[in-house]
Design an enzyme around this catalytic site. Structure first.
Site, PDB file in Angstrom:
ATOM      1  N   GLY A  10       0.704  -1.152  -0.096  1.00 45.68           N
ATOM      2  CA  GLY A  10       0.068  -0.323  -0.096  1.00 45.68           C
ATOM      3  C   GLY A  10       0.784   1.302   0.095  1.00 45.68           C
ATOM      4  O   GLY A  10       2.333   0.958  -0.247  1.00 45.68           O
ATOM      5  N   PHE A  80       0.157  -2.458   8.569  1.00 47.75           N
ATOM      6  CA  PHE A  80      -0.004  -1.140   8.097  1.00 47.75           C
ATOM      7  C   PHE A  80      -1.684  -2.411   7.205  1.00 47.75           C
ATOM      8  O   PHE A  80      -2.823  -1.245   6.632  1.00 47.75           O
ATOM      9  CB  PHE A  80       0.483  -0.962   6.201  1.00 47.75           C
ATOM     10  N   LYS A  84      -9.181   2.370   4.859  1.00 50.23           N
ATOM     11  CA  LYS A  84      -9.224   2.982   5.871  1.00 50.23           C
ATOM     12  C   LYS A  84      -9.928   4.312   5.246  1.00 50.23           C
ATOM     13  O   LYS A  84      -9.679   5.901   5.466  1.00 50.23           O
ATOM     14  CB  LYS A  84      -7.670   3.842   5.303  1.00 50.23           C
ATOM     15  N   SER A 131      -3.734   6.121  14.073  1.00 48.74           N
ATOM     16  CA  SER A 131      -3.981   7.505  13.582  1.00 48.74           C
ATOM     17  C   SER A 131      -4.897   8.813  14.202  1.00 48.74           C
ATOM     18  O   SER A 131      -5.289   8.227  15.021  1.00 48.74           O
ATOM     19  CB  SER A 131      -5.103   6.761  12.422  1.00 48.74           C
ATOM     20  N   THR A 133      -6.948  10.291  13.827  1.00 48.27           N
ATOM     21  CA  THR A 133      -8.110  10.380  14.065  1.00 48.27           C
ATOM     22  C   THR A 133      -8.912   9.765  15.416  1.00 48.27           C
ATOM     23  O   THR A 133     -10.128  10.362  15.389  1.00 48.27           O
ATOM     24  CB  THR A 133      -9.074   8.902  13.208  1.00 48.27           C
ATOM     25  N   TYR A 155     -14.434   3.627  11.494  1.00 46.24           N
ATOM     26  CA  TYR A 155     -13.193   3.333  10.889  1.00 46.24           C
ATOM     27  C   TYR A 155     -12.242   3.898  12.252  1.00 46.24           C
ATOM     28  O   TYR A 155     -11.380   3.072  13.114  1.00 46.24           O
ATOM     29  CB  TYR A 155     -12.826   4.073   9.510  1.00 46.24           C
ATOM     30  N   LYS A 159      -9.353   1.400  14.705  1.00 46.29           N
ATOM     31  CA  LYS A 159      -8.205   2.291  15.671  1.00 46.29           C
ATOM     32  C   LYS A 159      -8.102   2.362  17.064  1.00 46.29           C
ATOM     33  O   LYS A 159      -7.205   1.528  17.776  1.00 46.29           O
ATOM     34  CB  LYS A 159      -7.849   3.293  14.933  1.00 46.29           C
ATOM     35  N   LEU A 206      -7.278  15.054   0.302  1.00 43.42           N
ATOM     36  CA  LEU A 206      -7.493  16.781   0.162  1.00 43.42           C
ATOM     37  C   LEU A 206      -5.916  16.662  -1.429  1.00 43.42           C
ATOM     38  O   LEU A 206      -6.667  16.821  -2.239  1.00 43.42           O
ATOM     39  CB  LEU A 206      -6.814  17.695   0.945  1.00 43.42           C
ATOM     40  N   GLY A 300     -18.697  15.567   9.845  1.00 42.19           N
ATOM     41  CA  GLY A 300     -17.351  15.031  10.978  1.00 42.19           C
ATOM     42  C   GLY A 300     -16.155  15.736  10.670  1.00 42.19           C
ATOM     43  O   GLY A 300     -14.790  15.353  11.597  1.00 42.19           O
ATOM     44  N   ASP A 301     -16.099  16.651   9.113  1.00 44.11           N
ATOM     45  CA  ASP A 301     -14.243  17.225  10.127  1.00 44.11           C
ATOM     46  C   ASP A 301     -14.483  18.215  10.668  1.00 44.11           C
ATOM     47  O   ASP A 301     -15.887  18.596  11.854  1.00 44.11           O
ATOM     48  CB  ASP A 301     -14.527  18.391   8.343  1.00 44.11           C
TER      49      ASP A 301
HETATM   50  P1  NAD Z   1      -3.233   1.211   1.643  1.00 39.20           P
HETATM   51  O1  NAD Z   1      -4.903   1.563   1.136  1.00 39.20           O
HETATM   52  O2  NAD Z   1      -2.825   1.884   0.334  1.00 39.20           O
HETATM   53  O3  NAD Z   1      -2.976  -0.002   2.494  1.00 39.20           O
HETATM   54  C1  NAD Z   1      -3.465  -1.108   2.761  1.00 39.20           C
HETATM   55  C2  NAD Z   1      -2.952  -1.460   1.710  1.00 39.20           C
HETATM   56  O4  NAD Z   1      -3.526  -3.537   2.473  1.00 39.20           O
HETATM   57  C3  NAD Z   1      -2.593  -2.516   1.300  1.00 39.20           C
HETATM   58  O5  NAD Z   1      -2.060  -2.355  -0.172  1.00 39.20           O
HETATM   59  C4  NAD Z   1      -4.148  -3.355   0.693  1.00 39.20           C
HETATM   60  O6  NAD Z   1      -4.405  -4.317  -0.069  1.00 39.20           O
HETATM   61  C5  NAD Z   1      -3.674  -4.031   3.146  1.00 39.20           C
HETATM   62  N1  NAD Z   1      -4.681  -5.558   3.100  1.00 39.20           N
HETATM   63  C6  NAD Z   1      -6.146  -4.354   3.493  1.00 39.20           C
HETATM   64  N2  NAD Z   1      -6.201  -5.331   3.899  1.00 39.20           N
HETATM   65  C7  NAD Z   1      -5.789  -6.948   3.903  1.00 39.20           C
HETATM   66  C8  NAD Z   1      -6.115  -7.608   4.323  1.00 39.20           C
HETATM   67  N3  NAD Z   1      -7.519  -8.656   4.980  1.00 39.20           N
HETATM   68  N4  NAD Z   1      -4.940  -8.924   3.916  1.00 39.20           N
HETATM   69  C9  NAD Z   1      -4.099  -8.516   3.488  1.00 39.20           C
HETATM   70  N5  NAD Z   1      -3.911  -7.054   3.123  1.00 39.20           N
HETATM   71  C10 NAD Z   1      -4.310  -6.534   3.289  1.00 39.20           C
HETATM   72  O7  NAD Z   1      -3.311   2.299   2.798  1.00 39.20           O
HETATM   73  P2  NAD Z   1      -2.202   3.186   3.225  1.00 39.20           P
HETATM   74  O8  NAD Z   1      -2.558   4.952   3.387  1.00 39.20           O
HETATM   75  O9  NAD Z   1      -1.000   2.945   3.216  1.00 39.20           O
HETATM   76  O10 NAD Z   1      -2.599   3.019   5.159  1.00 39.20           O
HETATM   77  C11 NAD Z   1      -1.897   1.878   5.853  1.00 39.20           C
HETATM   78  C12 NAD Z   1      -2.070   2.009   7.168  1.00 39.20           C
HETATM   79  O11 NAD Z   1      -2.496   3.469   8.211  1.00 39.20           O
HETATM   80  C13 NAD Z   1      -3.865   1.816   7.782  1.00 39.20           C
HETATM   81  O12 NAD Z   1      -4.256   0.898   9.100  1.00 39.20           O
HETATM   82  C14 NAD Z   1      -4.314   2.816   7.876  1.00 39.20           C
HETATM   83  O13 NAD Z   1      -5.496   2.665   8.465  1.00 39.20           O
HETATM   84  C15 NAD Z   1      -3.288   3.961   8.343  1.00 39.20           C
HETATM   85  N6  NAD Z   1      -3.452   5.223   8.479  1.00 39.20           N
HETATM   86  C16 NAD Z   1      -3.457   5.321   6.924  1.00 39.20           C
HETATM   87  C17 NAD Z   1      -3.461   7.140   6.565  1.00 39.20           C
HETATM   88  C18 NAD Z   1      -3.120   7.318   6.143  1.00 39.20           C
HETATM   89  O14 NAD Z   1      -3.799   8.993   5.412  1.00 39.20           O
HETATM   90  N7  NAD Z   1      -3.421   6.981   4.649  1.00 39.20           N
HETATM   91  C19 NAD Z   1      -4.017   7.709   8.116  1.00 39.20           C
HETATM   92  C20 NAD Z   1      -4.020   7.110   9.235  1.00 39.20           C
HETATM   93  C21 NAD Z   1      -3.349   6.004   9.331  1.00 39.20           C
HETATM   94  N1  UFG Z   2     -10.849  18.664   1.942  1.00 39.17           N
HETATM   95  C1  UFG Z   2     -11.445  19.127   0.822  1.00 39.17           C
HETATM   96  N2  UFG Z   2     -11.690  19.231  -0.349  1.00 39.17           N
HETATM   97  C2  UFG Z   2     -11.577  17.448  -1.029  1.00 39.17           C
HETATM   98  C3  UFG Z   2     -10.694  16.707   0.376  1.00 39.17           C
HETATM   99  C4  UFG Z   2     -10.605  17.252   1.533  1.00 39.17           C
HETATM  100  O1  UFG Z   2     -11.284  20.578   1.592  1.00 39.17           O
HETATM  101  O2  UFG Z   2     -12.255  16.954  -1.779  1.00 39.17           O
HETATM  102  C5  UFG Z   2     -10.225  19.609   3.065  1.00 39.17           C
HETATM  103  C6  UFG Z   2     -11.153  19.195   4.506  1.00 39.17           C
HETATM  104  O3  UFG Z   2     -12.051  19.171   5.243  1.00 39.17           O
HETATM  105  C7  UFG Z   2     -10.288  18.991   5.169  1.00 39.17           C
HETATM  106  C8  UFG Z   2      -9.100  19.102   4.771  1.00 39.17           C
HETATM  107  O4  UFG Z   2      -8.877  18.823   3.597  1.00 39.17           O
HETATM  108  O5  UFG Z   2     -10.095  19.931   6.166  1.00 39.17           O
HETATM  109  C9  UFG Z   2      -7.804  17.178   4.870  1.00 39.17           C
HETATM  110  O6  UFG Z   2      -8.732  16.749   4.400  1.00 39.17           O
HETATM  111  P1  UFG Z   2      -8.851  14.571   4.347  1.00 39.17           P
HETATM  112  O7  UFG Z   2      -9.719  14.327   4.298  1.00 39.17           O
HETATM  113  O8  UFG Z   2      -7.389  14.768   2.956  1.00 39.17           O
HETATM  114  O9  UFG Z   2      -7.780  14.631   5.837  1.00 39.17           O
HETATM  115  P2  UFG Z   2      -8.694  13.795   7.326  1.00 39.17           P
HETATM  116  O10 UFG Z   2      -7.978  15.321   8.337  1.00 39.17           O
HETATM  117  O11 UFG Z   2     -10.216  14.843   7.168  1.00 39.17           O
HETATM  118  O12 UFG Z   2      -8.648  12.667   7.276  1.00 39.17           O
HETATM  119  C10 UFG Z   2      -7.412  12.360   7.563  1.00 39.17           C
HETATM  120  C11 UFG Z   2      -7.581  10.999   7.189  1.00 39.17           C
HETATM  121  C12 UFG Z   2      -8.477   9.888   7.656  1.00 39.17           C
HETATM  122  C13 UFG Z   2      -8.075   9.925   9.501  1.00 39.17           C
HETATM  123  C14 UFG Z   2      -8.027  11.463   9.734  1.00 39.17           C
HETATM  124  C15 UFG Z   2      -7.892  12.291  11.266  1.00 39.17           C
HETATM  125  O13 UFG Z   2      -7.587  10.593   5.715  1.00 39.17           O
HETATM  126  O14 UFG Z   2      -8.106   9.189   7.802  1.00 39.17           O
HETATM  127  O15 UFG Z   2      -6.627  12.359   8.675  1.00 39.17           O
HETATM  128  O16 UFG Z   2      -6.307  11.299  11.437  1.00 39.17           O
HETATM  129  F1  UFG Z   2      -8.812   9.043   9.550  1.00 39.17           F
END
Ligand code: NAD
Ligand code: UFG
Length: 344
Positions: A10, A80, A84, A131, A133, A155, A159, A206, A300-301
């Site tokens: 991922g 990971f 999400k 996260s 979150t 979600y 976590k 975003l 939810g924001d």
């Molecule tokens: P991503 O979706 O790109 O990566 C997750 C990977 O896990 C994917 O490759 C998917 O195929 C794999 N996967 C999902 N379920 C599976 C399963 N049951 N078995 C095996 N593989 C599985 O997401 P990411 O952005 O790389 O996020 C990684 C982790 O970080 C996640 O747990 C996510 O919740 C957490 N996280 C992400 C963000 C963000 O904004 N990207 C923010 C906070 C936390």
């Molecule tokens: N936003 C826009 N337009 C868009 C997308 C986002 O204006 O099309 C704004 C949102 O309102 C926010 C900011 O951009 O103010 C960031 O939004 P994101 O969706 O990029 O990020 P969030 O902070 O809302 O969410 C992220 C992760 C969630 C996690 C959260 C808290 O995507 O998984 O942070 O950790 F839950």
């Protein structure tokens, strides 16, 4: 020094793979490709110059995960794997409870089994992707790790439950070494432009949305809310370069394998930027306009969410290095070279 990366194909996992290789570890990817593309593996081979070890399968399959652990004998695991998408989790809560909570249970049971019969090379050592979150709607910013936790969607709930499960497992058996990393807003891409974030559908987040507007795939950005109590009325977040985040995982593993004490830390920059600041920085980095219009607040924001990042500095000797301009430049390099992501 093998490290198993569940979800290693991922967005964050693939960047952590590169950072671990650079630090001399041997990462092994475990993934079912439910939200990633196998083409990332060839990109990882190009960046690192080495073959990628892959275990293709589902983390929910405990006997198989156990067999993977026995085969590779990793000294640590980074978890990971999970789903999400916040909106999807509201529509399909059971998917999130099953895959996220069930996946963590499955992994920890497999790790327990290989440790119990003495066939693991080290004490169970786990880094978990949590996260920001889990802070819900914070009472103030910057956020320290001792802020109260809450959840506003399934979600986030998943976590929170996993964090509590990790605490319970460690309490029951203090031999466990657990690093809980609360990521703020990961953005950007590897400077090679070969790997990056590749959302399957319309991006929720975003930065990938802005990148698709800049490259001409979408006509304009909806800015959700311009009446928040922030510098310009738009939402403020702690954007962190994914390469810095990946380095945070290396530091976390080194701390767990060295000192051996468990911890929970924020991974953020400690700075907040508004939506309009991100738009402006992206326009500068890409040389392209990013048209936008104001839209109602997104349900939810929160107005502002940014980290106090001092605990990670103290415990892991880690701090973010990249600026918002670098995040935008690297995101643009990835997006413009791969307008359709890994699908070519
Ligand atoms: P991503 O979706 O790109 O990566 C997750 C990977 O896990 C994917 O490759 C998917 O195929 C794999 N996967 C999902 N379920 C599976 C399963 N049951 N078995 C095996 N593989 C599985 O997401 P990411 O952005 O790389 O996020 C990684 C982790 O970080 C996640 O747990 C996510 O919740 C957490 N996280 C992400 C963000 C963000 O904004 N990207 C923010 C906070 C936390
Ligand atoms: N936003 C826009 N337009 C868009 C997308 C986002 O204006 O099309 C704004 C949102 O309102 C926010 C900011 O951009 O103010 C960031 O939004 P994101 O969706 O990029 O990020 P969030 O902070 O809302 O969410 C992220 C992760 C969630 C996690 C959260 C808290 O995507 O998984 O942070 O950790 F839950």
């Amino acid at each position: 020094m093998k490290i198993l990366l569940t979800g290693g194909a991922g967005y964050i996992g693939s960047h952590t793979f590169v950072a671990l290789r650079d630090a001399g570890f041997e990462p092994v990817v475990l993934d079912n490709f439910s939200n990633s593309h196998p083409a990332v593996l060839e990109r990882l081979e190009r960046i690192t110059g080495l073959p990628v070890m892959l275990e293709r399968g589902d983390v929910l399959d405990t006997p198989w995960v156990e067999a993977v652990l026995r085969r590779h004998q990793p000294v640590g695991v980074v978890h990971f794997a999970g789903d999400k998408a916040v909106g999807e989790s509201v529509a399909q809560p059971l998917k999130y409870f099953h895959n996220n909570i069930g996946g963590a249970v499955s992994l920890m049971r497999a790790m327990t089994a290989v440790h119990a019969d003495g066939s693991a090379p080290a004490a169970p050592t786990l880094v978990f992707s949590s996260s920001a979150t889990v802070y819900g709607d914070p009472a103030s910013v910057p956020i320290t790790e001792d802020f109260p936790r809450s959840h506003t969607n399934p979600y986030g709930h998943s976590k929170l439950v996993i964090e509590d499960m990790l605490t319970a497992v460690r309490t029951a058996d203090p031999v466990w070494r657990v690093g809980t990393l609360r990521y703020f807003n990961p953005v950007g891409a590897h400077p090679s432009g070969l790997i990056g974030e590749d959302p399957a559908d319309i991006p929720n987040n975003l930065m990938p949305f802005v990148a698709q507007v800049a490259v001409g795939q979408r006509p304009y950005l909806n800015v959700y809310g311009n009446d928040y109590a922030t510098l310009d009325g738009t939402g403020v977040r702690d954007y962190i370069h994914v390469v810095d985040l990946a380095a945070g995982h290396v530091a976390a593993l080194q701390a767990l394998l060295g000192r051996g004490e468990s911890f929970t830390v924020n991974l953020g920059t400690g700075r907040g930027n508004s939506v309009l600041e991100v738009v402006k920085a992206f326009e500068t980095a890409s040389g392209r306009p990013v048209p936008y219009q104001f839209a109602p607040r997104r349900a939810g924001d929160v107005a502002q969410c940014y980290a106090n990042a001092t605990l990670a500095k103290k415990l892991l000797d880690w701090e973010a290095q990249h600026t918002l301009d670098q995040m935008c430049a690297d995101s643009w390099r990835w997006q413009s070279a791969n307008p359709n992501g890994y699908r070519g």
